[in-house]
Motif scaffolding. Structure first.
Motif, PDB file in Angstrom:
ATOM      1  N   ARG A 244      19.854  30.448  19.254  1.00  0.00           N
ATOM      2  CA  ARG A 244      19.680  28.850  18.231  1.00  0.00           C
ATOM      3  C   ARG A 244      18.800  27.579  17.995  1.00  0.00           C
ATOM      4  O   ARG A 244      18.037  27.735  17.408  1.00  0.00           O
ATOM      5  N   ARG A 245      19.168  27.432  19.004  1.00  0.00           N
ATOM      6  CA  ARG A 245      18.078  26.107  19.473  1.00  0.00           C
ATOM      7  C   ARG A 245      16.602  26.635  19.295  1.00  0.00           C
ATOM      8  O   ARG A 245      15.814  25.828  18.646  1.00  0.00           O
ATOM      9  N   LEU A 246      16.386  27.863  19.218  1.00  0.00           N
ATOM     10  CA  LEU A 246      14.236  28.164  18.957  1.00  0.00           C
ATOM     11  C   LEU A 246      14.748  28.458  18.022  1.00  0.00           C
ATOM     12  O   LEU A 246      13.179  28.101  17.018  1.00  0.00           O
ATOM     13  N   LEU A 247      15.600  29.043  16.940  1.00  0.00           N
ATOM     14  CA  LEU A 247      15.438  28.814  15.653  1.00  0.00           C
ATOM     15  C   LEU A 247      15.184  27.510  14.678  1.00  0.00           C
ATOM     16  O   LEU A 247      15.092  27.464  14.036  1.00  0.00           O
ATOM     17  N   SER A 248      16.164  26.762  15.685  1.00  0.00           N
ATOM     18  CA  SER A 248      15.658  25.108  15.239  1.00  0.00           C
ATOM     19  C   SER A 248      14.727  24.544  14.856  1.00  0.00           C
ATOM     20  O   SER A 248      14.639  23.221  14.162  1.00  0.00           O
ATOM     21  N   LEU A 249      13.448  25.003  15.731  1.00  0.00           N
ATOM     22  CA  LEU A 249      12.546  24.307  16.038  1.00  0.00           C
ATOM     23  C   LEU A 249      11.845  24.305  14.751  1.00  0.00           C
ATOM     24  O   LEU A 249      11.484  25.207  13.365  1.00  0.00           O
ATOM     25  N   ALA A 250      10.957  23.280  14.664  1.00  0.00           N
ATOM     26  CA  ALA A 250       9.408  22.924  13.599  1.00  0.00           C
ATOM     27  C   ALA A 250       9.069  23.665  13.451  1.00  0.00           C
ATOM     28  O   ALA A 250       8.603  24.499  11.956  1.00  0.00           O
ATOM     29  N   ARG A 251       8.615  24.839  14.650  1.00  0.00           N
ATOM     30  CA  ARG A 251       8.207  26.343  14.587  1.00  0.00           C
ATOM     31  C   ARG A 251       8.195  27.052  15.129  1.00  0.00           C
ATOM     32  O   ARG A 251       8.408  26.866  16.875  1.00  0.00           O
ATOM     33  N   PRO A 252       9.277  27.938  15.130  1.00  0.00           N
ATOM     34  CA  PRO A 252      10.502  28.550  15.398  1.00  0.00           C
ATOM     35  C   PRO A 252       9.146  29.924  15.673  1.00  0.00           C
ATOM     36  O   PRO A 252       8.168  30.040  15.672  1.00  0.00           O
ATOM     37  N   ALA A 265      21.019  40.629  22.550  1.00  0.00           N
ATOM     38  CA  ALA A 265      21.751  40.978  21.926  1.00  0.00           C
ATOM     39  C   ALA A 265      22.609  39.641  21.060  1.00  0.00           C
ATOM     40  O   ALA A 265      22.434  39.937  19.818  1.00  0.00           O
ATOM     41  N   GLY A 266      22.720  38.708  21.934  1.00  0.00           N
ATOM     42  CA  GLY A 266      22.920  37.505  21.614  1.00  0.00           C
ATOM     43  C   GLY A 266      22.124  37.025  20.491  1.00  0.00           C
ATOM     44  O   GLY A 266      22.316  36.252  19.041  1.00  0.00           O
ATOM     45  N   ALA A 267      20.732  36.894  20.770  1.00  0.00           N
ATOM     46  CA  ALA A 267      19.755  36.242  20.313  1.00  0.00           C
ATOM     47  C   ALA A 267      20.011  37.041  18.792  1.00  0.00           C
ATOM     48  O   ALA A 267      19.605  37.023  17.769  1.00  0.00           O
ATOM     49  N   ARG A 272      20.681  36.982  12.927  1.00  0.00           N
ATOM     50  CA  ARG A 272      21.394  37.895  11.705  1.00  0.00           C
ATOM     51  C   ARG A 272      22.263  36.552  11.071  1.00  0.00           C
ATOM     52  O   ARG A 272      22.056  36.495   9.695  1.00  0.00           O
ATOM     53  N   SER A 273      22.077  36.058  11.516  1.00  0.00           N
ATOM     54  CA  SER A 273      23.413  34.540  11.456  1.00  0.00           C
ATOM     55  C   SER A 273      22.769  33.504  10.166  1.00  0.00           C
ATOM     56  O   SER A 273      22.834  33.116   9.007  1.00  0.00           O
ATOM     57  N   ASP A 274      21.494  33.559  11.332  1.00  0.00           N
ATOM     58  CA  ASP A 274      20.653  32.714   9.993  1.00  0.00           C
ATOM     59  C   ASP A 274      19.728  33.112   8.678  1.00  0.00           C
ATOM     60  O   ASP A 274      19.213  32.631   8.233  1.00  0.00           O
TER      61      ASP A 274
END
Length: 349
Positions: A244-252, A265-267, A272-274
């Motif tokens: 979630r932290r990585l996907l929230s970056l300006a450039r994920p 699996a958590g990633a 998926r939640s995004d």
């Protein structure tokens, strides 16, 4: 047929109590317990019946002190992953059953200051012939030195660059080159922004896998980015939070490499939640080929590291060492397994 009830002893039954109950000498009882073949079948049956009725439990430590040969080894681990624990147990049992040894399994806190004392007590209390140490227990040098000083044989499972010292038999895991292969696979697909979710700091394998990731970036001229690296532990929740932290970056990132399958699996769940589709929107890879990798959807690209086979090898090395045979350390490189969770990047978000 009515089962004969066990006798209620006033205290802990002794070997002499069994001998008296069976009408034999204590030496005969000792031969039966230690598997001697010089006892007649009828006598052996009487002794075993007396043991059952009295609920006698041999004092394994006392047997060790008296010079009897121990035929039981221990397996010491510290890992919250139930899948790996079961696989390790299966591997150790396979070797023990094949070679005629018993097995005691016990978890330890590898970070505890009294780890050495706990391991010595584990061995002495059960009269163990030796102990297989799984990581990260196998990586605690002070505990290893203490076991060697007490002349307790051990076999170690270690990352390839670890130096255990001494002459204990080892199975070395090439975590670094396996992580290199996974990262190179992602680069070959066209990914340049590859996030890395690190494992627990207490595991030597964590540093090895991270080094393999960095070396692949360097060799393929991919500029590393500190914002794409997240520290965590080998847990699903850490993988979810890290992604979630990585996907929230300006450039994920267009790909995420989790230090094990549980993290990956958590990633995958976080992506998926995004609302992201895997692998079309983002690729995800793990490490170890645990059930997490096969039960995820899509199944995870990973590095196959069969814990059962590795622990079985370590167990066989330990027993060969105990028996005084020639022992050569073994190496194991996890094999890249490409599955449906990785694909060329569709776009850079």
């Amino acid at each position: 047929m009515t089962q004969e009830p066990k006798e209620q002893a006033s205290g802990t039954p002794t070997l002499q109590d069994v001998a008296t109950r069976a009408g034999v000498s204590s030496a005969t009882v000792s031969r039966v317990i230690n598997g001697g073949d010089s006892v007649r079948k009828e006598t052996r049956s009487r002794v075993m019946r007396a043991i059952e009725l009295l609920d006698y439990r041999p004092n394994l430590f006392a047997r060790g002190l008296s010079g009897a040969r121990a035929y039981t080894i221990g397996l010491a681990y510290d890992n919250p992953n139930a899948y790996l624990i079961v696989a390790a147990l299966q591997g150790a049992l396979t070797a023990c059953d094949d070679l005629g040894f018993g097995l005691h399994v016990h978890p330890f806190n590898s970070s505890a200051p009294n780890l050495a004392e706990k391991l010595r007590d584990f061995s002495n209390r059960l009269g163990l012939a030796g102990i297989v140490l799984a990581p990260p227990v196998s990586e605690r040098s002070s505990a290893l030195m203490s076991l060697r000083d007490c002349k307790i044989p051990v076999a170690l499972v270690l990352s390839s660059s670890a130096d255990p010292g001494g002459n204990s038999p080892c199975v070395y895991i090439d975590d670094r080159n396996a992580a290199y292969s996974i990262t190179a696979h992602l680069i070959h697909l066209g990914h340049r922004r590859i996030g890395f979710l690190k494992g627990g700091k207490s595991h030597h394998a964590s540093a090895e896998r991270f080094d393999g990731y960095r070396e692949a970036l360097r060799d393929y001229n991919v500029v590393p980015s500190e914002e794409l690296i997240v520290q965590g532990d080998y847990l699903f929740d850490d993988g979810f939070r890290g992604a979630r932290r990585l996907l929230s970056l300006a450039r994920p990132p267009t790909a995420i490499f989790g230090s094990n399958d549980e993290i990956a699996a958590g990633a995958l769940a976080a992506a998926r939640s995004d609302g992201l589709q895997i692998p079309h929107d983002i690729s995800i890879a793990g490490f170890e080929d645990s059930p997490f990798s096969r039960q995820s959807w899509p199944p995870l690209t990973t590095a196959r590291q069969p814990e059962d086979l590795i622990i079985e090898r370590a167990t066989r090395l330990l027993i060969a060492h105990i028996r005084g045979g020639k022992v050569e350390n073994e190496g194991f490189k996890p094999e890249l397994v490409v599955r449906g969770s990785t694909a060329p990047p569709r776009r850079e978000a």
